[in-house]
Design an enzyme around this catalytic site. Structure first.
Site, PDB file in Angstrom:
ATOM      1  N   TYR A  73      15.792  19.825  20.352  1.00  0.00           N
ATOM      2  CA  TYR A  73      14.753  20.602  19.742  1.00  0.00           C
ATOM      3  C   TYR A  73      15.286  21.059  18.023  1.00  0.00           C
ATOM      4  O   TYR A  73      14.571  20.804  17.415  1.00  0.00           O
ATOM      5  CB  TYR A  73      14.566  21.874  20.561  1.00  0.00           C
ATOM      6  N   LYS A  77      14.064  19.604  14.344  1.00  0.00           N
ATOM      7  CA  LYS A  77      13.632  20.599  13.564  1.00  0.00           C
ATOM      8  C   LYS A  77      14.335  20.418  12.117  1.00  0.00           C
ATOM      9  O   LYS A  77      13.710  20.375  10.876  1.00  0.00           O
ATOM     10  CB  LYS A  77      13.801  21.810  13.899  1.00  0.00           C
TER      11      LYS A  77
END
Length: 325
Positions: A73, A77
């Site tokens: 995750y 990003k």
């Protein structure tokens, strides 16, 4: 956000930069690795959709860890930020990095939340009596920010930079510097709230909660978890088999609790001993600009929050109302 120690500045990630100074981070290479692995798995006749999904998740974590990120995750990003910064040209680029987003502070009404978000997994497990021990440092800072403050910060940044021909600026929307919240404070608020307002289970009975035992090392957690969960589970399994599954319900319930705690520990392990603080100087300047223009409806200053009051009177009641099933 990241879990590296120290003060994390509102600065961009340059293309190819890593958290652990490892060499070789190339976005095209990462894309190729993913495509080739997916092709291999798809051609394997023994693979199922589930096994392919799990294998790709494992690959994502492996690639993230290689360059210093704790999970896929936050890794993706960071890659997204790198691509935007590299390709923006003369276009203005504004990036908001919110920390853990919690339920709304005020709007559209206090405590609104949609779906289980990060720390709410802990709230759900604790309120339903599934969580009696956990791993972490009670003194560590948990960086959270209500959802409406994130939205207000987004609106303010769009207005502030609308007419700028070219810029690149990053805003940390969080609380760890301006109004730090300790892990133990969330724990205390959870105990106070669920003691006064216990969850009513499917049998119509209130779930009585106790203080969660927080272990500050993996070794101590494993010892306690083994005594509290694994040994009773093994004993119950033997008894259940010997007595023709007479304890099926009890065994299933304990096994579910055991798996739940293990999943949460694995999920939050990179953040449970965090020593990170997110510099918010740019965001503070934006707050001042909002005040100077008397646009107080776009509030996002975390210093205005009393965390104990917010969790006990707003966030936890909101979570119970909107996400508890």
């Amino acid at each position: 956000m990241l879990s590296t120690p120290g003060l994390i500045l509102e600065t961009p990630y340059l293309l190819g930069k890593t958290l652990n100074d490892a060499n070789g981070l190339d976005i095209n290479t990462e894309k190729k690795i993913i495509e080739e692995r997916l092709k291999e798995l798809s051609y394997d006749k023994t693979s199922t959709d589930k096994s392919i999904t799990l294998a790709m998740k494992d690959l994502g974590v492996e690639r993230a860890n290689k360059f210093g990120w704790p999970n896929t995750y936050v890794f993706t990003k960071a890659l997204g930020e790198m691509i935007l910064g590299h390709m923006k040209g003369d276009m203005p680029l504004v990036i908001l990095r919110p920390t853990i987003i919690t339920s709304t502070y005020k709007e559209p009404f206090p405590g609104w939340i949609e779906g289980i978000r990060t720390i709410d997994s802990l709230a759900v497990g604790y309120g339903k009596g599934q969580l009696s021990c956990f791993l972490g440092d009670p003194e560590s800072i948990i960086d959270v920010i209500p959802a409406d403050m994130v939205v207000n910060a987004m609106i303010a940044t769009m207005v502030a930079h609308a007419n700028q021909p070219s810029c690149e600026i990053i805003y940390h929307v969080g609380s760890s510097v301006s109004n730090p919240l300790k892990y133990k404070s969330i724990q205390q608020s959870g105990y106070k709230y669920f003691s006064k307002h216990p969850w009513i289970n499917k049998e119509g009975k209130p779930v009585i909660v106790g203080q969660v035992k927080v272990l500050n090392s993996m070794a101590s957690f494993q010892r306690y978890f083994s005594l509290r969960y694994l040994l009773p589970l093994q004993g119950l399994q033997v008894a259940n088999l010997a007595l023709c599954h007479a304890f099926n319900g009890t065994y299933t319930n304990l096994k579910r609790k055991t798996n739940f705690v293990l999943r949460l520990v694995e999920l939050y392990k990179p953040y449970l001993f965090s020593k990170s603080f997110y510099d918010d100087m740019n965001t503070k300047k934006l707050c001042q600009l909002v005040r100077e223009n008397e646009a107080d409806m776009f509030y996002f200053d975390p210093k205005t929050i009393d965390w104990a009051v917010y969790f006990e009177n707003t966030h936890l009641p909101g979570a119970v109302k909107h996400v508890f099933k």
